[in-house]
Design an enzyme around this catalytic site. Structure first.
Site, short mmCIF file in Angstrom:
data_model
loop_
_atom_site.label_atom_id
_atom_site.label_comp_id
_atom_site.label_asym_id
_atom_site.label_seq_id
_atom_site.Cartn_x
_atom_site.Cartn_y
_atom_site.Cartn_z
N SER A 185 0.81 -1.23 0.00
CA SER A 185 0.00 0.00 0.00
C SER A 185 0.84 1.28 0.00
CB SER A 185 -0.93 0.01 1.21
OG SER A 185 -0.18 0.01 2.42
N LYS A 186 2.16 1.15 -0.02
CA LYS A 186 3.02 2.33 0.00
C LYS A 186 3.02 3.04 -1.35
CE LYS A 186 4.82 2.03 4.21
NZ LYS A 186 4.16 0.89 4.85
N ASN A 187 3.62 4.24 -1.39
CA ASN A 187 3.71 5.00 -2.64
C ASN A 187 4.33 4.16 -3.76
OD1 ASN A 187 3.36 6.84 -0.44
ND2 ASN A 187 3.84 8.52 -1.84
#
Length: 372
Positions: A185-187
């Site tokens: 879910s990170k950038n």
């Protein structure tokens, strides 16, 4: 209309043909870990962070542990960090046998208050571990000056700040080592768990490479006690496809954040700030509201997902009771933890979705104000 906190499927569908083709290539080759894709991703990501070396690992937590071990931090040592972070930051310190020592945070950025570093320095202090939280860079120069003055290592936790900058330079390039989570879910996220360390020190890079692969440079020759923390080729394939889009996705996050701020700054208690010396890439869009639990319940009823990053400060977690911290010792961190809430934030967020979120926030915050 439902508005998720993060819409991973929307991003996947746009990249699906490239990703499925890459998966097929990896599976056809059956080179499944520490192969050409891992090596290419390590080079590309290190260059992106303006560093010479990248060391791909299996998670952000492992990245932190390997960084601490490479810097020879262990039992009896102290590492200065913050309590306003995900517990992995502290788990890594505990995993090498060291002790976390906390400083409080800036009330507006939620980041390390470097002015408190001198207050917690002891003869056992070996490192400072600043956390670039929520997507904003820590003010690094004072941290670096403090560390140099006292002969300390600096290990950046940049797990939520892929592409953020401090004084025009990307995070991940300031400390002795920087650690990134590549959680899905990170950038910049893998399809599961992954991480990477960046450094400009060849000896630290080599040591981390050994530790991640059972302490070996040559198979079956183990020079030190290591672990299995290797980045696999499937995840590296995904990350290589996503890398060229990172700046574009960060720009979209920044545009969404600007819209949120324009529409909510006079409604909620606080919206994110960006300091003149840094940039914010909005891994999370964190506001402050009164009556947070009721606020979240009301938005959930309208189909809008929210989260709290993080509801219980690490120094007050049961797992950290051994360190002797009590409620009231980090007042800024503790107050923030009672009021912050994260709104939906991802590059593919549409204007219609954003307007729905804003309308729901306004309605429920104003309704709460009227009841008080």
């Amino acid at each position: 209309m439902q508005v998720p906190l993060v819409d991973l499927r929307a991003q996947y569908l746009k990249l699906k043909p490239e990703i499925m083709a890459a998966f097929e290539e990896v599976l056809d080759s059956m080179r499944l870990f520490l192969g050409p894709r891992v090596q290419a991703f390590e080079r590309d990501f290190a260059a992106y962070c303006e560093c010479q070396y990248g060391v791909g690992v299996s998670s952000g937590t492992d990245a932190l542990i390997l960084a601490l071990r490479a810097c020879e931090i262990g039992p009896g040592d102290e590492v200065i960090t913050v309590s306003n972070t995900f517990i992995a930051t502290i788990e890594a310190i505990a995993a090498v046998g060291a002790r976390p020592v906390f400083v409080d945070i800036d009330p507006e950025t939620y980041l390390m208050d470097w002015q408190q570093l001198e207050q917690v320095l002891t003869p056992r202090t070996r490192a400072v571990l600043p956390v670039h939280l929520f997507g904003h860079a820590v003010e690094m120069q004072p941290v670096l000056d403090f560390a140099r003055a006292h002969g300390l290592k600096v290990i950046e936790d940049a797990s939520q700040a892929h592409g953020a900058t401090y004084q025009g330079q990307r995070v991940g390039s300031f400390g002795d080592i920087a650690c990134f989570s590549l959680y899905f879910s990170k950038n910049l996220g893998a399809f599961g768990e992954a991480g990477i360390c960046t450094t400009n020190d060849s000896s630290l890079a080599e040591r981390m490479r050994m530790i991640r692969d059972h302490g070996s440079r040559i198979r079956y020759k183990h020079e030190l006690m290591g672990v299995n923390a290797r980045l696999d080729e499937m995840q590296a394939a995904v990350l290589l496809i996503k890398m060229p889009y990172l700046d574009q996705w960060n720009a979209a996050r920044q545009a969404h954040a600007q819209r949120y701020a324009e529409l909510l700054q006079d409604v909620v208690e606080a919206v994110p700030v960006t300091r003149p010396w840094g940039t914010h890439v909005y891994c999370y869009y964190v506001i402050q509201v009164p009556a947070r639990d009721q606020f979240r319940e009301a938005l959930a009823k309208e189909g809008i997902e929210t989260n709290v990053h993080y509801p219980i400060p690490i120094h007050l977690q049961p797992a950290c009771s051994i360190y002797g911290y009590e409620k009231g010792m980090l007042p800024v961190t503790e107050r923030a933890a009672e009021h912050i809430v994260s709104l939906p934030m991802y590059p593919e967020l549409t204007e219609e979705q954003l307007q729905l979120v804003v309308a729901a926030v306004k309605k429920n915050v104003l309704a709460g104000v009227k009841k008080m």
